[in-house]
Design a protein around this motif. Structure first.
Motif, PDB file in Angstrom:
ATOM      1  N   ARG A 318     -12.983   6.059   6.240  1.00  0.00           N
ATOM      2  CA  ARG A 318     -14.043   5.654   7.157  1.00  0.00           C
ATOM      3  C   ARG A 318     -15.414   5.748   6.478  1.00  0.00           C
ATOM      4  N   ALA A 319     -16.399   5.134   7.106  1.00  0.00           N
ATOM      5  CA  ALA A 319     -17.730   5.045   6.533  1.00  0.00           C
ATOM      6  C   ALA A 319     -18.396   6.405   6.385  1.00  0.00           C
ATOM      7  N   ASP A 320     -18.152   7.325   7.330  1.00  0.00           N
ATOM      8  CA  ASP A 320     -18.831   8.614   7.250  1.00  0.00           C
ATOM      9  C   ASP A 320     -18.444   9.376   5.986  1.00  0.00           C
ATOM     10  N   ARG A 321     -17.153   9.331   5.636  1.00  0.00           N
ATOM     11  CA  ARG A 321     -16.733  10.012   4.401  1.00  0.00           C
ATOM     12  C   ARG A 321     -17.228   9.252   3.171  1.00  0.00           C
ATOM     13  N   LEU A 322     -17.234   7.931   3.229  1.00  0.00           N
ATOM     14  CA  LEU A 322     -17.730   7.133   2.106  1.00  0.00           C
ATOM     15  C   LEU A 322     -19.179   7.484   1.786  1.00  0.00           C
ATOM     16  N   LEU A 323     -20.003   7.631   2.792  1.00  0.00           N
ATOM     17  CA  LEU A 323     -21.409   7.948   2.553  1.00  0.00           C
ATOM     18  C   LEU A 323     -21.568   9.283   1.834  1.00  0.00           C
ATOM     19  N   LYS A 324     -20.712  10.239   2.161  1.00  0.00           N
ATOM     20  CA  LYS A 324     -20.755  11.534   1.469  1.00  0.00           C
ATOM     21  C   LYS A 324     -20.335  11.383   0.003  1.00  0.00           C
ATOM     22  N   VAL A 325     -19.288  10.579  -0.231  1.00  0.00           N
ATOM     23  CA  VAL A 325     -18.828  10.346  -1.606  1.00  0.00           C
ATOM     24  C   VAL A 325     -19.920   9.670  -2.425  1.00  0.00           C
ATOM     25  N   MET A 326     -20.589   8.676  -1.834  1.00  0.00           N
ATOM     26  CA  MET A 326     -21.631   7.948  -2.553  1.00  0.00           C
ATOM     27  C   MET A 326     -22.870   8.807  -2.783  1.00  0.00           C
ATOM     28  N   LYS A 327     -23.215   9.626  -1.830  1.00  0.00           N
ATOM     29  CA  LYS A 327     -24.379  10.499  -1.992  1.00  0.00           C
ATOM     30  C   LYS A 327     -24.181  11.460  -3.152  1.00  0.00           C
ATOM     31  N   LYS A 328     -22.942  11.900  -3.346  1.00  0.00           N
ATOM     32  CA  LYS A 328     -22.629  12.810  -4.438  1.00  0.00           C
ATOM     33  C   LYS A 328     -22.448  12.080  -5.767  1.00  0.00           C
ATOM     34  N   GLY A 329     -21.770  10.922  -5.738  1.00  0.00           N
ATOM     35  CA  GLY A 329     -21.376  10.270  -6.990  1.00  0.00           C
ATOM     36  C   GLY A 329     -22.321   9.208  -7.500  1.00  0.00           C
ATOM     37  N   LEU A 330     -22.949   8.417  -6.598  1.00  0.00           N
ATOM     38  CA  LEU A 330     -23.844   7.346  -7.038  1.00  0.00           C
ATOM     39  C   LEU A 330     -24.975   7.174  -6.020  1.00  0.00           C
ATOM     40  N   PRO A 331     -25.796   8.189  -5.856  1.00  0.00           N
ATOM     41  CA  PRO A 331     -26.885   8.093  -4.870  1.00  0.00           C
ATOM     42  C   PRO A 331     -27.898   7.014  -5.225  1.00  0.00           C
ATOM     43  N   GLU A 332     -27.966   6.646  -6.504  1.00  0.00           N
ATOM     44  CA  GLU A 332     -28.940   5.650  -6.954  1.00  0.00           C
ATOM     45  C   GLU A 332     -28.752   4.295  -6.270  1.00  0.00           C
ATOM     46  N   LEU A 333     -27.543   4.010  -5.786  1.00  0.00           N
ATOM     47  CA  LEU A 333     -27.299   2.738  -5.111  1.00  0.00           C
ATOM     48  C   LEU A 333     -28.002   2.683  -3.758  1.00  0.00           C
ATOM     49  N   GLY A 334     -28.241   3.840  -3.154  1.00  0.00           N
ATOM     50  CA  GLY A 334     -28.937   3.880  -1.871  1.00  0.00           C
ATOM     51  C   GLY A 334     -28.117   3.322  -0.718  1.00  0.00           C
ATOM     52  N   LEU A 335     -26.815   3.571  -0.730  1.00  0.00           N
ATOM     53  CA  LEU A 335     -25.941   3.060   0.324  1.00  0.00           C
ATOM     54  C   LEU A 335     -26.308   3.681   1.674  1.00  0.00           C
ATOM     55  N   THR A 336     -26.330   2.830   2.699  1.00  0.00           N
ATOM     56  CA  THR A 336     -26.631   3.297   4.051  1.00  0.00           C
ATOM     57  C   THR A 336     -25.497   2.947   5.003  1.00  0.00           C
TER      58      THR A 336
END
Length: 554
Positions: A318-336
């Protein structure tokens, strides 16, 4: 042996041969037709199964699944005959008849062959084409966690029928849904699930194949060496692949996708450099590929071209877990949260293939789309160290010289790093950070000047990349065939040393084992093309002949 339903029907065959086009055809086509027809039930009219060059339907059949228009230009040699068998037994008979009559065969299951070797030739050597488009049955069993799929089915059809049985099962094959499953897996076959489950070839548990003697073999009867070779050793070398038995894999009922775009003015170069550093180390539930191409700049820079990079992803959750993964692994993308779209796995197949959101899964049953065919030339690289920003800037400069180039960067890591390089012929495993596909495309014009312009450009780009990718060998992906790497002599006389110029690039240390398997199972090199696996020099020079067991057909 022929099945009980396969009987000789000489009268039926004779009636069909009254066709005017066949009456005027050369004798070898007639002999092949007589041979096939006399040894199996031909239950459809000749106009729907056998096509010779002066047949009005020949060109449309040849072009029906061919995706690269460059391979259909006048200079490429076309088959003398196209045979579209209705069942596996007819494929078997076709091989036996071709052997008897001294006919070279080429086999097409899909038509995405980047150099068109499955349905055309760069040489003047004549050949017949076996087109497996009628063999497209998909039988998925959720209880057995597997599916038998015939070689002519597209991967889109395979995905669809799996999804019809279960929302929580999938299969890790390719992203382009019109690819034929038969040839696709013979090259390894990567896709959005590769970091979680590996390649399609890693998830094959059985297969059926017609070998050079005309025998239909499964995994048990072909033996583990041949079963190893066909799962990544390239198509057209070891036999005619009839069907795969696939191991299904679990997928969540709801997955998440996103596409985030960044231009040079928005820091695309630095972001891509960062992606290279982390893409293979991210959570293995996450696959993020990067597509880069020229585009027009924003309104304030009207008329200026720039480079757009698109980060396209599938996340098994789900999106909520994806946002946590992205914040940790590739925050530079700025995924929302706004970027994330939750959907079923089968819907994600359509999304990643870039179909409009209004398209429903039933669209996948259409098989080969008739639109969006282009002329193109492609190359590939496997990368083990991040490409520096100054080199990326050099790539962008070259991209802005062309109208419609494209590059796609696909991450490895996860399961890909845990499978041995010798497990299947696909060797690009541990240590590989990502694979690059380079493409130059054009929509019209088969004149030599246009073709030369685009091919010269991609060769120049490939040369530019030499310092930034591994060498000895410089690896390439066999499903993105590239004849620039080297070609065989079509008469089968190519030396092992000559063939190694391209073979080691595709298969690295697995090359020698593939040659040994080829020599064992097809010692006369019956199945061959410009980049088929060769036999060892000793067998090639001796031109060894052996008495064939025709299984009672001839």
């Amino acid at each position: 042996m022929p099945s009980s339903s396969s009987v000789i029907l000489p009268l039926f065959c004779a009636l069909l041969l009254l066709s005017a086009s066949w009456a005027a055809s050369d004798s070898i086509e007639k002999e092949f037709y007589h041979c096939v027809c006399s040894n199996t039930i031909v239950s459809i009219p000749i106009s729907e199964a056998f096509f010779i060059q002066n047949n009005s339907a020949f060109t449309s059949i040849l072009e029906s699944t061919a995706q690269n228009l460059r391979c259909l230009v006048q200079s490429r040699h076309k088959p003398e005959l196209i045979f579209k068998p209705l069942d596996e037994f007819q494929v078997q008979v076709a091989v036996i008849c071709a052997r008897k009559l001294g006919i070279q065969l080429r086999v097409r299951s899909g038509g995405h062959d980047y150099e068109g070797l499955s349905y055309t030739s760069e040489t003047k050597s004549s050949f017949f084409l076996i087109d497996l488009a009628n063999l497209r049955t998909v039988n998925a069993s959720i209880a057995e966690n597997s599916a038998w799929v015939q070689a002519g089915a597209t991967i889109g059809e395979v995905y669809y029928w799996i999804a019809q049985k279960s929302r929580t099962h999938g299969f890790p094959a390719g992203l382009c849904t019109s690819v034929g499953i038969g040839g696709h897996i013979t090259g390894g076959a990567y896709g959005t699930l590769m970091r979680k489950y590996g390649l399609a070839a890693d998830n094959v548990v059985d297969a059926r194949i017609v070998d050079s003697s005309g025998r239909i073999l499964d995994r048990e009867s072909m033996g583990e060496d041949l079963f190893w070779a066909i799962r990544g050793g390239g198509g057209g070398s070891f036999g005619i692949l009839l069907a795969w038995k696939l191991r299904l894999v679990p997928v969540p009922a709801i997955v998440t996708v996103f596409t985030v775009r960044r231009t040079l003015e928005q820091g695309a170069t630095k972001l891509l450099y960062r992606w290279q550093q982390v893409a293979d180390h991210l959570d293995e539930d996450l696959f993020i590929r990067v597509l880069s191409r020229p585009t027009n700049s924003t309104d304030d820079q009207k008329g200026k071209r720039t480079i757009e990079t698109a980060y396209q992803a599938l996340f098994l959750g789900r999106a909520d877990r994806l946002l946590k993964v992205m914040k940790k692994g590739l925050p530079e993308l700025g995924l929302t949260q706004k970027d994330c779209i939750e959907m079923s796995w089968i819907e994600s197949v359509l999304y990643i293939a870039e179909y409009p959101r209004t398209i429903r899964p039933e669209f996948l049953l259409q098989g080969k789309p008739l639109l969006n065919k282009v002329y193109f030339k492609a190359k590939s690289d496997f990368v083990k160290e991040p490409i520096k920003e100054h080199a990326l800037e050099g790539i962008w400069k070259m991209f802005l010289e062309q109208d419609s180039p494209l590059t796609i960067w696909n991450p490895h890591g996860g399961m890909m790093s845990r499978i041995s390089e010798s497990e299947t012929p696909y060797p690009h495993r541990n240590g590989t950070k990502f694979m690059i596909q380079w493409l130059t495309k054009w929509e019209s014009g088969d004149d030599e000047e246009t073709i030369k312009e685009h091919i010269d450009w991609i060769r120049k780009l490939y040369k530019f990349m030499t310092p930034y990718v591994p060498r000895s060998p410089r690896a390439a992906y066999v499903n993105y065939r590239d004849l620039d790497l080297g070609v065989n002599s079509i008469d089968g006389g190519t030396s092992l040393a000559e063939a190694s110029s391209w073979g080691t690039k595709y298969f690295k240390n697995n090359w020698k084992r593939l040659v040994l398997v080829k020599t064992k199972v097809d010692p006369e090199n019956f199945f061959r093309h410009e980049q088929s696996i060769p036999i060892t020099d000793a067998f090639s020079t001796a031109k060894k002949k052996r008495k064939e067991d025709w299984h009672g057909f001839i």
